[in-house]
Design a protein around this motif. Structure first.
Motif, PDB file in Angstrom:
ATOM      1  N   ARG A   1      23.104  20.343 -26.151  1.00 36.72           N
ATOM      2  CA  ARG A   1      22.816  19.629 -24.815  1.00 36.72           C
ATOM      3  C   ARG A   1      21.658  20.215 -23.954  1.00 36.72           C
ATOM      4  NH1 ARG A   1      27.018  16.447 -23.189  1.00 36.72           N
ATOM      5  NH2 ARG A   1      25.892  16.202 -21.048  1.00 36.72           N
ATOM      6  N   GLU A   2      21.069  21.223 -24.531  1.00 38.09           N
ATOM      7  CA  GLU A   2      20.036  21.754 -23.519  1.00 38.09           C
ATOM      8  C   GLU A   2      18.789  20.750 -23.295  1.00 38.09           C
ATOM      9  OE1 GLU A   2      18.639  25.615 -24.499  1.00 38.09           O
ATOM     10  OE2 GLU A   2      20.531  26.366 -25.209  1.00 38.09           O
ATOM     11  N   ARG A   3      18.406  20.690 -22.009  1.00 38.58           N
ATOM     12  CA  ARG A   3      17.297  19.934 -21.616  1.00 38.58           C
ATOM     13  C   ARG A   3      16.476  20.692 -20.604  1.00 38.58           C
ATOM     14  NH1 ARG A   3      20.083  16.450 -18.716  1.00 38.58           N
ATOM     15  NH2 ARG A   3      19.066  17.014 -16.581  1.00 38.58           N
ATOM     16  N   ARG A   4      15.048  20.868 -20.820  1.00 38.36           N
ATOM     17  CA  ARG A   4      14.294  21.405 -20.264  1.00 38.36           C
ATOM     18  C   ARG A   4      13.670  20.783 -19.040  1.00 38.36           C
ATOM     19  NH1 ARG A   4      11.821  26.216 -22.259  1.00 38.36           N
ATOM     20  NH2 ARG A   4       9.866  25.842 -21.140  1.00 38.36           N
ATOM     21  N   GLU A   5      13.562  21.301 -17.758  1.00 38.11           N
ATOM     22  CA  GLU A   5      13.058  20.851 -16.583  1.00 38.11           C
ATOM     23  C   GLU A   5      11.809  21.528 -16.325  1.00 38.11           C
ATOM     24  OE1 GLU A   5      14.196  18.137 -15.172  1.00 38.11           O
ATOM     25  OE2 GLU A   5      16.201  18.078 -15.921  1.00 38.11           O
ATOM     26  N   ASN A   6      10.707  21.032 -15.887  1.00 43.46           N
ATOM     27  CA  ASN A   6       9.643  21.427 -15.368  1.00 43.46           C
ATOM     28  C   ASN A   6       9.210  20.942 -14.006  1.00 43.46           C
ATOM     29  OD1 ASN A   6       7.326  23.043 -15.415  1.00 43.46           O
ATOM     30  ND2 ASN A   6       6.295  22.071 -17.024  1.00 43.46           N
TER      31      ASN A   6
ATOM     32  N   VAL B   1      16.183  25.342 -18.225  1.00 45.40           N
ATOM     33  CA  VAL B   1      17.076  24.708 -18.824  1.00 45.40           C
ATOM     34  C   VAL B   1      18.355  24.264 -17.705  1.00 45.40           C
ATOM     35  CG1 VAL B   1      18.803  24.207 -20.769  1.00 45.40           C
ATOM     36  CG2 VAL B   1      16.653  25.415 -21.222  1.00 45.40           C
ATOM     37  N   PHE B   2      18.248  22.983 -17.395  1.00 42.94           N
ATOM     38  CA  PHE B   2      19.509  22.402 -16.632  1.00 42.94           C
ATOM     39  C   PHE B   2      20.922  22.775 -17.101  1.00 42.94           C
ATOM     40  CE2 PHE B   2      22.100  19.339 -14.944  1.00 42.94           C
ATOM     41  CZ  PHE B   2      22.416  19.390 -13.662  1.00 42.94           C
TER      42      PHE B   2
ATOM     43  N   SER C   1      31.258  21.784 -16.329  1.00 46.76           N
ATOM     44  CA  SER C   1      31.749  21.179 -15.183  1.00 46.76           C
ATOM     45  C   SER C   1      31.427  19.654 -14.728  1.00 46.76           C
ATOM     46  CB  SER C   1      30.655  21.727 -13.655  1.00 46.76           C
ATOM     47  OG  SER C   1      29.477  21.138 -13.984  1.00 46.76           O
ATOM     48  N   ASP C   2      31.749  18.954 -13.558  1.00 50.21           N
ATOM     49  CA  ASP C   2      31.781  17.695 -13.492  1.00 50.21           C
ATOM     50  C   ASP C   2      30.268  17.233 -13.056  1.00 50.21           C
ATOM     51  OD1 ASP C   2      34.569  17.691 -13.435  1.00 50.21           O
ATOM     52  OD2 ASP C   2      34.624  17.639 -11.381  1.00 50.21           O
ATOM     53  N   LEU C   3      29.622  18.045 -12.994  1.00 48.96           N
ATOM     54  CA  LEU C   3      27.986  18.051 -12.845  1.00 48.96           C
ATOM     55  C   LEU C   3      27.409  17.935 -14.033  1.00 48.96           C
ATOM     56  CD1 LEU C   3      27.032  19.795  -9.742  1.00 48.96           C
ATOM     57  CD2 LEU C   3      27.577  17.392  -9.883  1.00 48.96           C
ATOM     58  N   THR C   4      28.024  18.447 -15.224  1.00 50.67           N
ATOM     59  CA  THR C   4      27.616  18.388 -16.350  1.00 50.67           C
ATOM     60  C   THR C   4      28.504  17.708 -17.653  1.00 50.67           C
ATOM     61  OG1 THR C   4      28.396  20.694 -17.003  1.00 50.67           O
ATOM     62  CG2 THR C   4      25.900  20.416 -16.568  1.00 50.67           C
ATOM     63  N   PRO C   5      28.924  16.514 -17.545  1.00 56.22           N
ATOM     64  CA  PRO C   5      29.954  15.869 -18.096  1.00 56.22           C
ATOM     65  C   PRO C   5      29.768  15.750 -19.478  1.00 56.22           C
ATOM     66  CG  PRO C   5      28.525  14.346 -17.109  1.00 56.22           C
ATOM     67  CD  PRO C   5      28.014  15.488 -16.458  1.00 56.22           C
TER      68      PRO C   5
END
Length: 269
Positions: A87-92, A108-109, A244-248
């Motif tokens: 589930r890793e997703r990179r943010e720039n 990574v968010f 967490s609830d922010l990363t369902p």
């Protein structure tokens, strides 16, 4: 000497000459077989490995093998690499801090820890085909299993404060509103060296199975490609991603499965 005796004696001489011709001893206890030309049979093999795996993992290592027969090798291997969550997703954000005058790093968010694995494996490699044509490919399989050590390193983010340089912050459970706010507070990832003094160890085991493609499988230079599946299991929490609830839907299971492609190059002797 009677005629039957002379014929028997002649046949024995021919048989001995065929055996001597078919198996000629070479330096280093290596044999070359001319009657059934499979090439030089070596005793040992040493290769260096570089692999990529899903999802966006890598590992490097070394493999040392004992050639039991021309088509069967017992080996041990030592590898080191990272393990990432699916589930890793990179943010720039590509932001600039006016105080430090520095551009932000990609991050990574929702990432809480970085996980690395040191694996010691014992296994076998077996070719299913006889000698391939010159410069051809011999196909087989390999498998290994053994103990692992997981290294869990906290993942730090640079959090911006008003009129100040970004501050290195790790997730504690109480700061989810800041750590998971990718709109305002998060400036970017901290330097990789931040948190090295907080690394934790998780014992585990691993197993690997692959289809093996040997290029010039019986040459002195060992060149091969493997494609297969790998499993890593760790005791204790690894917590790569924040639940967490922010990363369902995010969970951190102790078992990690991945597909891999492994390039090997080395030498036989």
């Amino acid at each position: 000497m009677s005629l039957p005796s002379r014929m028997l004696f002649t046949c024995c001489l021919l048989l001995v000459s065929v055996v001597v011709t078919a198996q000629t001893q070479l330096p280093g206890d290596r044999n070359i077989y001319d009657a059934n030309p499979i090439g030089v049979v070596y005793d040992h093999e040493l290769t260096f490995n570089v692999a990529i795996a899903t999802p966006r993992n890598f590992f490097v290592g070394v493999r040392s093998g004992k050639l039991v027969t021309y088509d069967k090798t017992r080996f041990w291997t030592l590898t080191f690499g990272d393990i990432r969550h699916s589930r890793e997703r990179r943010e720039n954000p590509d932001r600039v801090n006016v105080v430090s005058n520095r551009v932000s790093r990609a991050y990574v968010f929702g990432k809480q820890n970085q996980l690395y694995a040191l694996r010691l494996g014992f296994g076998k490699k077996r070719f299913l085909s006889e000698k391939a044509p010159e410069r051809g490919v011999a196909i087989g399989y390999s498998y290994e299993f053994g103990p692992s050590l997981g290294f869990v390193k906290p993942y730090y983010l640079e959090i911006e404060r008003a009129d100040a340089a970004p501050e290195d912050v790790r997730y504690t459970g109480d700061n989810a509103d800041v750590f998971l706010d990718n709109q305002v507070n998060v400036f970017g990832a901290s330097a990789w060296t931040v948190g090295l003094d907080e690394v934790g160890i998780r014992p585990g085991v691993h197993a690997r199975f692959a289809t093996h493609f040997g290029f010039g499988a019986y040459d002195e230079t060992a060149k091969s490609l493997e494609a297969g599946i790998m499993a890593d299991y760790f005791l204790g929490n690894t917590d790569i991603m924040i639940e967490s609830d922010l990363t369902p839907g995010v969970t951190n299971p102790p078992l990690y499965l991945s597909l891999f492609i492994n390039v090997q190059i080395g030498k036989r002797w």
